[in-house]
Design an enzyme around this catalytic site. Structure first.
Site, PDB file in Angstrom:
ATOM      1  N   GLY A  41       0.828  -1.202   0.000  1.00  0.00           N
ATOM      2  CA  GLY A  41       0.000   0.000   0.000  1.00  0.00           C
ATOM      3  C   GLY A  41       0.852   1.237   0.000  1.00  0.00           C
ATOM      4  N   ASN A  42       0.243   2.374   0.255  1.00  0.00           N
ATOM      5  CA  ASN A  42       1.000   3.618   0.311  1.00  0.00           C
ATOM      6  C   ASN A  42       0.367   4.548   1.341  1.00  0.00           C
ATOM      7  OD1 ASN A  42      -0.846   5.659  -1.077  1.00  0.00           O
ATOM      8  ND2 ASN A  42      -0.789   3.994  -2.551  1.00  0.00           N
ATOM      9  N   ARG A  43       0.985   5.712   1.536  1.00  0.00           N
ATOM     10  CA  ARG A  43       0.626   6.559   2.670  1.00  0.00           C
ATOM     11  C   ARG A  43      -0.373   7.663   2.339  1.00  0.00           C
ATOM     12  NH1 ARG A  43       6.193   8.647   4.587  1.00  0.00           N
ATOM     13  NH2 ARG A  43       4.859   9.849   5.965  1.00  0.00           N
ATOM     14  N   ALA A  91      -3.983   7.718  -4.922  1.00  0.00           N
ATOM     15  CA  ALA A  91      -2.675   7.127  -5.205  1.00  0.00           C
ATOM     16  C   ALA A  91      -2.879   5.618  -5.382  1.00  0.00           C
ATOM     17  CB  ALA A  91      -1.714   7.420  -4.058  1.00  0.00           C
TER      18      ALA A  91
END
Ligand code: CTP
Ligand code: CA
Length: 231
Positions: free
Chosen positions: A33-35, A100
């Protein structure tokens, strides 16, 4: 909080906004995943609703409360986000990809939790690219009047400046507008405010001074409205 929100210039329009970061699962408990916090996308949804739009917000793994008067569709993966964004865009006037999406996903999914072994080894994870939602939308528009907006966080490097990379990305994606964040100096993830340039397919630029995500959202809708088909 949103000065200028009294203008109801999006009345009768349907806009789609994506927000947050998608997750790509390796097994039932683990993901890539990402932030992304989802805050810029939520600000876009909230301000569009304040300007009179019908809003569909496709949110991936965001912990923020649903904005009032906005239809929120929750997804986890890039493929799910693509399906929901495409479906909502059939009847939309504009779409802003503020999310994102994860760029890569494991080539296979383990139905049961991957266990550790005693020899200290770790599994190699093979990845493949996820679909590019923005490029696909811009290339195969569900209808010709749809305005397509992307986001890009860029750093300058040996091969070009932030704006060089932004112009190349806009052309590659085929979108009408690209909102460019210069992240050379630090990070925007979870930040309260944002500084940006809105780049048009015609090369026009609107510089947006450091300010709230709501203020940036209003400038983005200001750039979208002249591109909407006349009624
Ligand atoms: N985007 C998308 N689908 C993906 C990846 C990105 O729709 N699978 C969208 C993002 O929501 C954003 C824009 O494309 O609006 C640019 O995202 P970015 O990550 O900057 O571009 P990439 O093409 O993924 O290139 P890179 O990460 O290598 O810079
Ligand atoms: Ca990416």
């Amino acid at each position: 909080a949103d000065a200028g929100a009294a203008v109801l210039d999006l009345t009768g329009r349907h806009v789609v906004v994506s927000a947050g970061g998608t997750r790509e699962y390796l097994d039932p408990v683990r993901f890539l995943g990402n932030r992304s916090s989802g805050r810029q996308g939520y600000a876009l949804a909230r301000t569009a609703a304040a300007r009179g739009a019908e809003v569909t917000l496709v949110a991936a793994n965001v912990t923020l409360p649903d904005p009032a008067g906005v239809k929120v569709v929750r997804v986890e993966t890039t493929e799910q986000m693509q399906a929901e964004v495409m479906a909502a865009c059939q009847s939309a006037d504009a779409v802003v990809m503020a999310a994102a999406p994860a760029d890569f996903r494991p080539t296979s999914f383990a139905d049961t939790k991957i266990k550790k072994t005693d020899d200290g080894s770790a599994p190699a994870i093979e990845l493949e690219q996820t679909p590019d939602i923005l490029a696909g939308l811009a290339r195969d528009r569900p209808h010709p009047g749809l305005v397509v907006v992307g986001f890009a966080a860029e750093t300058g490097d040996d091969s070009g400046t932030v704006m060089d990379h932004a112009r190349a990305k806009l052309a590659r994606k085929g979108c009408d507008l690209l909102v460019v964040n210069d992240v050379s100096g630090g990070q925007v993830f979870g930040a309260d405010d944002n500084e940006a340039v809105v780049l048009g397919a015609d090369g026009s630029t609107t510089h947006v001074a450091r300010g709230s995500k709501g203020a940036l959202a209003h400038v983005i809708w200001d750039r979208v409205t002249p591109l909407l088909p006349e009624r």
